[in-house]
Motif scaffolding. Structure first.
Motif, short mmCIF file in Angstrom:
data_model
loop_
_atom_site.label_atom_id
_atom_site.label_comp_id
_atom_site.label_asym_id
_atom_site.label_seq_id
_atom_site.Cartn_x
_atom_site.Cartn_y
_atom_site.Cartn_z
N GLN A 164 -12.02 -7.65 -2.35
CA GLN A 164 -10.97 -8.64 -2.51
C GLN A 164 -11.49 -9.87 -3.24
O GLN A 164 -10.82 -10.40 -4.15
CB GLN A 164 -10.43 -9.05 -1.13
N THR B 223 -5.01 -7.27 -6.14
CA THR B 223 -6.21 -6.97 -5.37
C THR B 223 -6.19 -5.49 -5.00
O THR B 223 -5.14 -4.85 -5.02
CB THR B 223 -6.27 -7.80 -4.08
N GLN C 7 -6.28 -4.35 -2.11
CA GLN C 7 -5.38 -4.30 -0.96
C GLN C 7 -3.97 -3.91 -1.38
O GLN C 7 -3.32 -3.06 -0.75
CB GLN C 7 -5.37 -5.68 -0.29
#
Length: 409
Positions: free
Chosen positions: A84, A260, A262
């Motif tokens: 990240q 990101t 994520q």
């Protein structure tokens, strides 16, 4: 377990630094913070600060990556936060004016590599669609006529998606560890660069905003509802809040940041959620649900069409590469999208608008590469629903899924 909003104390300095870095980037770019339900004191601190300088944030991200190497965190948390932080450093450097090639930008953001799709795949998809939609006129006109018949009548979008969502909720609760006291609210708006957007608000509650200008079809409703809510974005946030945040104290999961790794996995999970939740027969299932609210759908036809229309979606990633790596003129890209995605000019221009938005220009990669990666990983050994529950519950990375998918069984 109640549904009240939760503030998780941030104890570890590197977690605090990560959250502050994400919130400060959110000060610079509206929409960069996809959701936040963490410690309100950190939010207030960042809002009260002077506007941050991108170059300073890039240095902060670099220092965070170095600090994470020696942080006393479980390996899965350290790995997640390091990836990240690398993505956030790239965003900050771009904001500071650093020239970064599009492929390098995408790899730093999403932990994937991208390439143009062979247009022979699109041509084969056209042939399959033509066989399912016979009749006079060129294929784009026939597909447009199908979409017009499929279009949800004005004023019915909210009711229709709530009907589908309500039935899916029971499926998600039984199979995907959904907390009991969760809730979703829908609103319909216009003039947005996206089709739908989930804003998770913490406390197991989401607000889903639907863009009426996108021309939603009845056949797309199960995908929309599974993607945004059950068992997609809303379910993922709920499960991670319950397990990682409330039970595990992982405050880093109280923030979600675009561009990101994520979000690549989040979008990949959401893109395949329909097949995990309902599997074969989802078309007739949807037909029955919509019939209850007075809408008519040929469920068997739309289920047969979906794999072939989905194949064409990769042209959006091609368009991003053409725009940002090849320097193509936007008019050339509009023509490419019209040819291979079989869309009208207005729809193609809407896509180019999304692909040229400063925040969202690389984001289409999350849908294309994210869904490819998650689909490949789910095809491994074991029950797909059980594997999907792992995605919901753990802070995994694209590189982990690639390694596991490639490992011999």
């Amino acid at each position: 377990m109640d549904g009240a909003a939760l503030e998780v104390p941030v104890v570890d300095p590197v977690i605090r630094d990560y959250l502050l870095l994400g919130l400060r980037l959110g000060r610079l770019v509206d929409g960069f913070v996809d959701c936040w339900f963490g410690d309100e004191r950190l939010w207030r601190q960042v809002q009260d600060e002077p506007t941050p300088e991108p170059a300073r944030l890039a240095r902060d991200a670099s220092r965070l990556r170095a600090a994470l190497a020696g942080a006393e965190l479980a390996e899965d948390r350290r790995r997640f936060l390091t990836a990240q932080a690398r993505a956030l450093e790239c965003s900050a450097r771009r904001l500071a004016g650093t020239d970064i090639g599009f492929h390098a930008e995408v790899e730093a953001y999403f932990d994937v590599e991208i390439a143009l799709t062979d247009t022979d795949r699109y041509a084969a998809g056209h042939d399959e669609i033509a066989a399912l939609l016979p009749g006079p006129g060129d294929l784009r006109a026939r597909l447009a006529a199908f979409h017009e018949r499929d279009r949800i009548p004005a004023g019915r979008l909210g009711d229709a998606v709530r009907a589908v969502s309500g039935r899916l909720r029971a499926v998600a609760r039984d199979r995907f560890l959904l907390p009991e006291r969760e809730s979703v609210e829908y609103e319909v708006v216009g003039d947005r660069p996206w089709n739908a957007f989930n804003r998770y608000q913490g406390g197991f509650h989401s607000l889903v905003t639907l863009n009426a200008d996108a021309g939603h079809g009845m056949s797309a409703l199960p995908h929309l509802a599974t993607h945004e809510v059950y068992p997609g974005h809303h379910t993922e946030h709920c499960v991670k809040e319950a397990g990682l945040v409330r039970a595990g104290g992982q405050a880093e999961q109280t923030i979600a940041l675009v561009n990101t790794p994520q979000c690549l996995l989040a979008e990949g999970m959401a893109e395949v959620a329909l097949h995990v939740a309902l599997g074969a027969g989802w078309g007739p299932w949807t037909q029955g649900v919509l019939a209850e609210v007075g809408l008519r759908l040929d469920g068997e036809l739309v289920e047969r069409l979906l794999p072939h229309t989905t194949t064409l979606l990769a042209a959006r990633q091609d368009a991003a590469i053409m725009l940002h790596d090849r320097g193509a003129d936007p008019e050339e890209v509009v023509a490419y999208l019209r040819r291979w995605m079989l869309v009208g000019e207005e729809r193609a221009r809407h896509m180019v608008r999304f692909l040229t938005d400063p925040l969202w220009r690389a984001y289409t990669v999350t849908y294309i590469e994210g869904s490819r990666l998650v689909r490949s990983w789910l095809a491994g050994a074991g029950d797909p629903a059980a594997r999907y529950r792992r995605l919901l519950a753990e802070p995994l990375l694209p590189s982990q899924l690639r390694a596991e998918a490639a490992a011999p069984t």
